[in-house]
Design a protein around this motif. Structure first.
Motif, short mmCIF file in Angstrom:
data_model
loop_
_atom_site.label_atom_id
_atom_site.label_comp_id
_atom_site.label_asym_id
_atom_site.label_seq_id
_atom_site.Cartn_x
_atom_site.Cartn_y
_atom_site.Cartn_z
N VAL A 1 36.54 15.09 66.92
CA VAL A 1 36.24 14.66 68.29
C VAL A 1 35.76 15.85 69.11
O VAL A 1 34.75 15.76 69.83
CB VAL A 1 37.46 13.98 68.95
N ASN A 2 36.45 16.97 69.01
CA ASN A 2 36.07 18.14 69.79
C ASN A 2 34.71 18.67 69.36
O ASN A 2 33.91 19.09 70.20
CB ASN A 2 37.15 19.21 69.71
N GLU A 3 34.42 18.64 68.08
CA GLU A 3 33.11 19.08 67.58
C GLU A 3 31.98 18.23 68.14
O GLU A 3 30.96 18.75 68.60
CB GLU A 3 33.13 18.98 66.05
N VAL A 4 32.17 16.93 68.14
CA VAL A 4 31.14 16.03 68.67
C VAL A 4 30.98 16.22 70.18
O VAL A 4 29.87 16.29 70.69
CB VAL A 4 31.49 14.56 68.34
N LEU B 1 32.92 8.93 62.33
CA LEU B 1 32.42 9.78 61.25
C LEU B 1 30.90 9.74 61.16
O LEU B 1 30.26 10.74 60.83
CB LEU B 1 33.07 9.38 59.92
N GLU B 2 30.29 8.60 61.47
CA GLU B 2 28.83 8.52 61.53
C GLU B 2 28.28 9.44 62.63
O GLU B 2 27.31 10.16 62.41
CB GLU B 2 28.37 7.08 61.80
N VAL B 3 28.91 9.40 63.79
CA VAL B 3 28.47 10.25 64.90
C VAL B 3 28.62 11.72 64.52
O VAL B 3 27.74 12.54 64.79
CB VAL B 3 29.25 9.93 66.20
N ARG B 4 29.71 12.06 63.88
CA ARG B 4 29.91 13.44 63.45
C ARG B 4 28.79 13.87 62.50
O ARG B 4 28.28 14.98 62.61
CB ARG B 4 31.25 13.59 62.75
N TYR B 5 28.43 13.02 61.58
CA TYR B 5 27.36 13.34 60.64
C TYR B 5 26.03 13.55 61.38
O TYR B 5 25.31 14.51 61.12
CB TYR B 5 27.23 12.24 59.58
N ILE B 6 25.74 12.66 62.30
CA ILE B 6 24.50 12.76 63.09
C ILE B 6 24.47 14.06 63.88
O ILE B 6 23.47 14.78 63.88
CB ILE B 6 24.35 11.53 63.99
N VAL B 7 25.56 14.38 64.55
CA VAL B 7 25.62 15.62 65.31
C VAL B 7 25.46 16.82 64.38
O VAL B 7 24.76 17.78 64.70
CB VAL B 7 26.92 15.69 66.13
N GLY B 8 26.07 16.76 63.21
CA GLY B 8 25.92 17.84 62.24
C GLY B 8 24.47 18.04 61.81
O GLY B 8 24.01 19.19 61.69
N GLN B 9 23.76 16.94 61.61
CA GLN B 9 22.35 17.02 61.25
C GLN B 9 21.54 17.64 62.39
O GLN B 9 20.66 18.46 62.16
CB GLN B 9 21.80 15.64 60.89
N LEU B 10 21.84 17.24 63.60
CA LEU B 10 21.12 17.78 64.75
C LEU B 10 21.42 19.26 64.98
O LEU B 10 20.56 20.00 65.44
CB LEU B 10 21.44 16.96 66.00
N LYS B 11 22.64 19.69 64.63
CA LYS B 11 23.00 21.10 64.79
C LYS B 11 22.14 22.01 63.91
O LYS B 11 21.99 23.19 64.20
CB LYS B 11 24.47 21.32 64.45
#
Length: 117
Positions: free
Chosen positions: A16-19, A59-69
């Motif tokens: 949550v904090n990462e996103v 978890l989907e949002v986390r993956y998306i944010v990771g890709q954008l990072k």
């Protein structure tokens, strides 16, 4: 078992904090995962953990944010998610995420990463 449970709560707190650090407010994240904002705060504090569809969407949002990072700074992620996107028929990625259309957003990110936008 209590130690394992605490580790799970820490893991979701970190997610949550990462996103949130990358781009989304608690209210926006709540809209996307389908819970109330208060629940996001509980996850961020580690007092509760997401379950079912809310967990899957988080978890989907986390993956998306990771890709954008891999492409943008946190400010760039914020702009990309909240701005209209030609690759998405001028829709805003945040609106598609709220509607549960993770695939379209992921496809747009892939086009962005491959330079075909």
């Amino acid at each position: 078992m209590a130690g394992a449970e605490a580790l799970v709560d820490v893991a979701y707190r970190q997610i949550v904090n990462e996103v949130r650090e990358a781009s989304l407010t608690a209210a926006e994240l709540a809209d996307i995962v389908g819970v109330r904002e208060r629940q996001i705060h509980h996850w961020a504090a580690g007092t509760h953990k997401p379950q079912g569809e809310a967990r899957d969407r988080l978890l989907e949002v986390r993956y998306i944010v990771g890709q954008l990072k891999e492409v943008y700074t946190p400010e760039g992620i914020d702009i990309w998610l909240h701005g209209r996107n030609r690759s998405l028929d001028s829709q805003r990625p945040i609106d598609l995420l709220r509607a549960g259309d993770f695939r379209s957003v992921l496809d747009a990110i892939e086009r962005l990463r491959s330079g075909t936008m």
